[in-house]
Each structure stands twice: as C-alpha cells, then as structure tokens.
Design a protein around this motif. Structure first.
Motif, short mmCIF file in Angstrom:
data_model
loop_
_atom_site.label_atom_id
_atom_site.label_comp_id
_atom_site.label_asym_id
_atom_site.label_seq_id
_atom_site.Cartn_x
_atom_site.Cartn_y
_atom_site.Cartn_z
N THR A 25 -6.51 2.47 5.26
CA THR A 25 -6.85 2.61 3.84
C THR A 25 -5.96 1.73 2.98
OG1 THR A 25 -7.63 4.86 4.18
CG2 THR A 25 -7.03 4.25 1.93
N MET A 26 -4.67 1.71 3.27
CA MET A 26 -3.75 0.89 2.47
C MET A 26 -4.04 -0.60 2.67
SD MET A 26 -1.85 2.74 0.57
CE MET A 26 -3.32 3.73 0.36
N ARG A 27 -4.37 -0.98 3.90
CA ARG A 27 -4.67 -2.39 4.18
C ARG A 27 -5.96 -2.81 3.46
NH1 ARG A 27 -5.22 -2.14 9.51
NH2 ARG A 27 -7.45 -1.86 9.32
N GLU A 28 -6.99 -1.98 3.56
CA GLU A 28 -8.29 -2.36 3.02
C GLU A 28 -8.40 -2.12 1.52
OE1 GLU A 28 -10.88 -0.02 5.46
OE2 GLU A 28 -10.18 -1.01 7.27
N GLY A 29 -7.85 -0.99 1.05
CA GLY A 29 -8.03 -0.64 -0.35
C GLY A 29 -6.96 -1.20 -1.28
N ALA A 30 -5.72 -1.13 -0.87
CA ALA A 30 -4.62 -1.53 -1.74
C ALA A 30 -3.97 -2.85 -1.31
CB ALA A 30 -3.55 -0.42 -1.77
N ARG A 31 -4.44 -3.42 -0.21
CA ARG A 31 -3.85 -4.65 0.32
C ARG A 31 -2.36 -4.51 0.59
NH1 ARG A 31 -8.43 -5.86 1.66
NH2 ARG A 31 -9.80 -7.17 0.45
N VAL A 32 -1.98 -3.32 1.07
CA VAL A 32 -0.59 -3.03 1.42
C VAL A 32 -0.52 -2.91 2.93
CG1 VAL A 32 1.26 -1.33 1.24
CG2 VAL A 32 -0.11 -1.88 -0.77
N ARG A 33 0.40 -3.67 3.52
CA ARG A 33 0.53 -3.66 4.98
C ARG A 33 1.59 -2.65 5.41
NH1 ARG A 33 3.36 -6.62 9.00
NH2 ARG A 33 2.16 -6.68 10.92
N LEU A 34 1.17 -1.70 6.23
CA LEU A 34 2.08 -0.72 6.82
C LEU A 34 2.10 -0.99 8.32
CD1 LEU A 34 0.98 2.50 4.89
CD2 LEU A 34 2.90 0.99 4.38
N ASP A 35 3.29 -1.30 8.86
CA ASP A 35 3.38 -1.73 10.25
C ASP A 35 4.22 -0.80 11.13
OD1 ASP A 35 5.91 -2.21 9.29
OD2 ASP A 35 5.88 -4.38 9.65
N TYR A 36 4.41 0.43 10.70
CA TYR A 36 5.17 1.44 11.44
C TYR A 36 6.65 1.08 11.57
CZ TYR A 36 0.69 3.59 12.55
OH TYR A 36 -0.53 4.17 12.47
N SER A 37 7.14 0.23 10.69
CA SER A 37 8.58 -0.07 10.66
C SER A 37 9.25 0.81 9.62
CB SER A 37 8.82 -1.54 10.31
OG SER A 37 8.45 -1.79 8.96
N ALA A 44 5.49 2.71 1.23
CA ALA A 44 4.88 4.04 1.15
C ALA A 44 5.47 4.83 -0.02
CB ALA A 44 5.08 4.80 2.46
N ASP A 45 6.79 4.79 -0.17
CA ASP A 45 7.41 5.49 -1.31
C ASP A 45 6.92 4.92 -2.64
OD1 ASP A 45 8.94 7.43 0.01
OD2 ASP A 45 10.75 6.20 0.07
N ARG A 46 6.79 3.59 -2.72
CA ARG A 46 6.29 2.97 -3.96
C ARG A 46 4.86 3.39 -4.26
NH1 ARG A 46 8.95 -1.88 -2.39
NH2 ARG A 46 6.96 -2.80 -1.83
N MET A 47 4.03 3.47 -3.23
CA MET A 47 2.63 3.89 -3.43
C MET A 47 2.59 5.33 -3.94
SD MET A 47 0.77 1.26 -2.85
CE MET A 47 -0.82 2.04 -2.93
N ILE A 48 3.40 6.21 -3.36
CA ILE A 48 3.44 7.60 -3.84
C ILE A 48 3.90 7.64 -5.28
CG2 ILE A 48 4.57 9.84 -3.56
CD1 ILE A 48 4.56 9.29 -0.50
N GLU A 49 4.90 6.84 -5.62
CA GLU A 49 5.39 6.79 -7.00
C GLU A 49 4.30 6.31 -7.96
OE1 GLU A 49 7.64 6.96 -10.44
OE2 GLU A 49 8.04 7.87 -8.49
N GLU A 50 3.54 5.30 -7.56
CA GLU A 50 2.45 4.81 -8.41
C GLU A 50 1.40 5.89 -8.62
OE1 GLU A 50 0.80 1.08 -7.10
OE2 GLU A 50 2.81 0.22 -6.86
N ILE A 51 1.05 6.59 -7.57
CA ILE A 51 0.08 7.69 -7.68
C ILE A 51 0.63 8.76 -8.62
CG2 ILE A 51 -1.07 9.56 -6.43
CD1 ILE A 51 -1.05 7.63 -3.95
#
Length: 128
Positions: A25-37, A44-51
């Motif tokens: 969802t983050m890759r397709e919808g928000a263009r945010v790459r989460l790579d399990y690092s 992820a914290d920034r996305m929660i803060e934006e929400i």
C-alpha cells in the motif's frame, strides 16, 4: 505454553500478511518504500504522524495502524530472530532474550503522539 498461545508459523500468519499489505500500500499509494530495515521505520513514523495531523477518527485508521505495527514487528523479527506470539487475538513479538514487545500497540501510541516504531525497534534490537 498454554493451548491458546501459538508460535510461528501460526501466530505469524496474520501480522506477516498485515505487514506485506502495508509495504504494498505504501509503495503503490504513497510512493514510500518500506524495505524491512530499521531505518525504514523513520518513514513509518512519519506516515503515522502525517495521518495524525490530518485528524481522522481512530476507527478510520485502525487497520492502517495495525499494518504499520505489524511491519515494525516484522522488522524486529528479521533483525533479531524473534518470533510472533498470539493470545486472545493480540499479537506481540518475543525476542530471543525472552522480552515481549507489542509493536501494534506502539503504532496506536504513535498515532496518539506518545510512541515511535523506530524507538521500539531500537530498544528491541539493543543488547539486553
């Protein structure tokens, strides 16, 4: 272990799926790459803060927060060799040193302005 407790793979099935759904969802919808690092938890914290700043009701973002928490849990699992555990529908991570972590609740706390997935991972992966 009680009959209600399950370890991997049964306990991991749902949170692993929630984490994978969040990555997609983050890759397709928000263009945010989460790579399990561990570093990706900053995003992820920034996305929660934006929400949180947008101010939707908790019920509208509950599954999104669950996904971010499951993602953070998977980061901890992959970094430490931890395992997902579940009892009564709650999911948490048990690190090899025996400590228990609740990344899904930490995502909820972050939404409330009182938590951080990045800091939870830092604490969970630090030597005990």
């Amino acid at each position: 272990m009680t009959p209600q407790q399950e370890t991997r793979p049964q306990a991991a099935a749902k949170p692993v799926r929630w984490a994978a759904d969040t990555v997609a969802t983050m890759r397709e919808g928000a263009r945010v790459r989460l790579d399990y690092s561990a570093q990706s938890l900053w995003r992820a914290d920034r996305m929660i803060e934006e929400i949180r700043r947008e101010g939707p009701p908790y019920a509208a973002v509950e599954s999104v927060l669950r996904g971010f928490g499951a993602y953070a849990g998977e980061v901890i699992v992959r970094q430490t060799g931890a395992e997902w555990w579940t009892t009564g529908g709650d999911h948490w991570v048990r690190t090899p040193d025996g400590r228990l972590w609740d990344p899904i609740d930490e995502a909820r706390r972050a939404y409330g302005g009182h938590g951080s997935l990045r800091l939870l991972c830092r604490d969970a992966t630090a030597p005990h």
